[in-house]
Design a protein around this motif. Sequence first.
Motif, short mmCIF file in Angstrom:
data_model
loop_
_atom_site.label_atom_id
_atom_site.label_comp_id
_atom_site.label_asym_id
_atom_site.label_seq_id
_atom_site.Cartn_x
_atom_site.Cartn_y
_atom_site.Cartn_z
N GLN A 113 0.86 -1.18 0.00
CA GLN A 113 0.00 0.00 0.00
C GLN A 113 0.89 1.23 0.00
OE1 GLN A 113 -2.31 0.67 3.55
NE2 GLN A 113 -3.58 2.24 2.61
N ILE A 114 0.77 2.04 -1.03
CA ILE A 114 1.52 3.29 -1.07
C ILE A 114 0.75 4.31 -0.23
CG2 ILE A 114 2.30 5.19 -2.53
CD1 ILE A 114 2.70 3.18 -4.78
N ILE A 115 1.37 4.74 0.85
CA ILE A 115 0.67 5.69 1.72
C ILE A 115 1.02 7.13 1.36
CG2 ILE A 115 0.45 4.02 3.58
CD1 ILE A 115 2.76 5.30 5.00
N LEU A 116 2.17 7.34 0.70
CA LEU A 116 2.54 8.70 0.29
C LEU A 116 3.59 8.61 -0.81
CD1 LEU A 116 1.74 11.59 1.21
CD2 LEU A 116 3.87 11.64 2.49
N ASP A 117 3.26 9.12 -1.99
CA ASP A 117 4.21 9.19 -3.11
C ASP A 117 4.65 10.65 -3.23
OD1 ASP A 117 5.65 9.23 -5.45
OD2 ASP A 117 4.22 8.01 -6.57
N VAL A 118 5.85 10.94 -2.75
CA VAL A 118 6.33 12.32 -2.74
C VAL A 118 6.56 12.84 -4.16
CG1 VAL A 118 8.05 13.88 -1.75
CG2 VAL A 118 7.39 11.83 -0.51
N ASN A 119 6.82 11.95 -5.10
CA ASN A 119 7.01 12.38 -6.48
C ASN A 119 5.76 13.07 -7.02
OD1 ASN A 119 9.74 11.02 -7.24
ND2 ASN A 119 8.57 9.42 -6.21
N ARG A 120 4.60 12.54 -6.70
CA ARG A 120 3.35 13.17 -7.13
C ARG A 120 3.15 14.51 -6.44
NH1 ARG A 120 -1.36 8.54 -7.76
NH2 ARG A 120 -0.27 7.27 -9.32
N MET A 121 3.48 14.57 -5.15
CA MET A 121 3.33 15.82 -4.42
C MET A 121 4.26 16.89 -4.95
SD MET A 121 3.12 14.27 -0.59
CE MET A 121 3.33 15.91 0.06
N ALA A 122 5.43 16.48 -5.45
CA ALA A 122 6.44 17.43 -5.89
C ALA A 122 6.17 17.97 -7.28
CB ALA A 122 7.82 16.77 -5.88
N ALA A 123 5.23 17.38 -8.00
CA ALA A 123 4.94 17.82 -9.37
C ALA A 123 4.55 19.29 -9.39
CB ALA A 123 3.82 16.96 -9.96
N GLY A 124 5.23 20.07 -10.22
CA GLY A 124 4.95 21.50 -10.33
C GLY A 124 5.71 22.35 -9.36
N HIS A 125 6.54 21.73 -8.50
CA HIS A 125 7.34 22.47 -7.52
C HIS A 125 8.82 22.25 -7.79
CE1 HIS A 125 3.77 23.34 -5.09
NE2 HIS A 125 3.45 22.05 -5.18
N GLU A 126 9.63 23.27 -7.58
CA GLU A 126 11.07 23.12 -7.72
C GLU A 126 11.68 22.42 -6.53
OE1 GLU A 126 12.88 26.85 -8.48
OE2 GLU A 126 11.83 27.19 -10.39
N TYR A 127 10.96 22.37 -5.43
CA TYR A 127 11.47 21.78 -4.20
C TYR A 127 10.31 21.10 -3.47
CZ TYR A 127 13.36 21.52 0.56
OH TYR A 127 13.77 21.09 1.80
N CYS A 128 10.62 19.99 -2.82
CA CYS A 128 9.59 19.32 -2.00
C CYS A 128 10.26 18.50 -0.92
CB CYS A 128 8.70 18.42 -2.88
SG CYS A 128 7.31 17.69 -1.97
N ASP A 129 9.81 18.66 0.30
CA ASP A 129 10.35 17.90 1.42
C ASP A 129 9.22 17.48 2.33
OD1 ASP A 129 12.45 16.88 3.27
OD2 ASP A 129 11.68 18.47 4.56
N VAL A 130 9.15 16.19 2.64
CA VAL A 130 8.21 15.68 3.63
C VAL A 130 8.96 15.56 4.94
CG1 VAL A 130 6.76 13.74 4.32
CG2 VAL A 130 6.78 14.51 1.94
N GLY A 131 8.61 16.39 5.90
CA GLY A 131 9.34 16.45 7.14
C GLY A 131 9.00 15.35 8.11
N SER A 132 7.77 14.84 8.07
CA SER A 132 7.38 13.75 8.97
C SER A 132 6.13 13.07 8.43
CB SER A 132 7.12 14.27 10.39
OG SER A 132 6.07 15.21 10.40
#
Length: 470
Positions: A113-132
């Motif tokens: 089960q994928i609970i969080l795909d940061v690649n999708r969240m980062a789409a359209g942003h130059e930077y993306c960080d999931v802190g917790s």
Amino acid sequence: MSTPVPPRAVRHPHRLEIHGHVRVDDYYWLRERDRPEVRAYLDAENAYVREVLAHTAAFEDRLFDEIKARIKQTDMSVPYRDGAYWYYQRFEDGKEYKIYCREQIERYQENEQIILDVNRMAAGHEYCDVGSCRVSPNTRLLAYAVDTVGRREYTIRVRDLETGTELDDVIPDVTANVIWAADNRTLFYGRHDPTTLRAYQIYRHRLGTAPAADVLVFEETDETFNCGVGLSRSKQFLMIASFQTLTTEYRYLDASTPEGAFTTFLERERGHEYELDHFRGRFYIKTNALARNFRLMEADERRPEREHWQELIPHRDDVLIEGFEMFHGYLVVEERRDGLAQIRVRSWTSTPDDEHVIAFDESAYDAYVDTNRETDTATLRFGYSSMTTPLSIYDYDMTTRARTLLKREEVLGDFDPSRYETVRLTADASDGARIPISLVRRRDAPGDGGGPLLLYGYGSYGISMEPTFR
């Protein structure tokens, strides 16, 4: 070809006075990051750097490609158990960010089960960080903090892991520090000063309510302190820690009553550093009171006052206590002796003479306690690396003392650790202190005793007093 001319910032004298001392800062205006003049100047600086280093562009590309070629692009972490699930992160070739996953214990490797795909969240942003990423106690909800700016200004969001939908609860401009209460409906999180980014407030949020109505439960008014919120090893208590370089202070609250008031465990005293945890109905305190290298104390949760503390591990002049982890059958202590990390294991039912330190073969290395969410187990997860051994993750049976290598970071290319050896020496300083020196060299190089020695600062680490929260 003309020589690039560096941009020069305009001087705007700004008078600063404190404690009767006056100084003038000509560039104080550059701290106002949202001013168009500041952005224009930074853009000019970046353009100048690009022009000056234009001749290295091809080399930079080759260096980057070589580094990337030695890193495995499709990879995953070693899964760790937490309740009914295995949790892990993985990377896919061609994608830049982590994918957070879990699988049910009884159907492992059958139902990712994928609970969080940061690649999708980062789409359209130059930077993306999931802190917790924090899964609720009932395992249904995921609270996570994401920053798409790069200034440690996070937004907390909540996802229903059964349906995959995002809840309406969106809390902007906060730290990455977030934790669940035991009711699966209440979150505690930290806010920071918008200018200095000092974490100084802890808020309570109830799902389904407006963030503007969140309750401030603690504010650190001393500007030399930061604060954070976490959960005890027993999961029975929420804990707020205030900390600075020389002093700490803890507050605690039963996690099943999130709307209650936090109780101060021990009021701050200048120079007193302590770390607090709770397990098996007792509080455990790592303290430097009358113990420069720290000692470990314990106290019944019904009588936590300082006069009732009992010593569990005494102070030692030659050993620094750095941290501790507790299991139902064992106490694990992270220590440092002669500049090297060591992991000490003690059974709750044995005497101090029966404890042991996990043995490592190399003369210079780093070892640390890794993710251990389960307490009813005799297996300890730890990490190990050295100048010749890539990062390795082990499971260690604290009863039989057998270790199992689960994963060793793969270095692509022609790297072979057997070609190298580590040498550890000491040098006497003028004040009599012994300074550790760690060296690595090729075994097969010509000359007596191996090849040229390469000096590293291995075995000399700073100690962070920021508490480690679960």
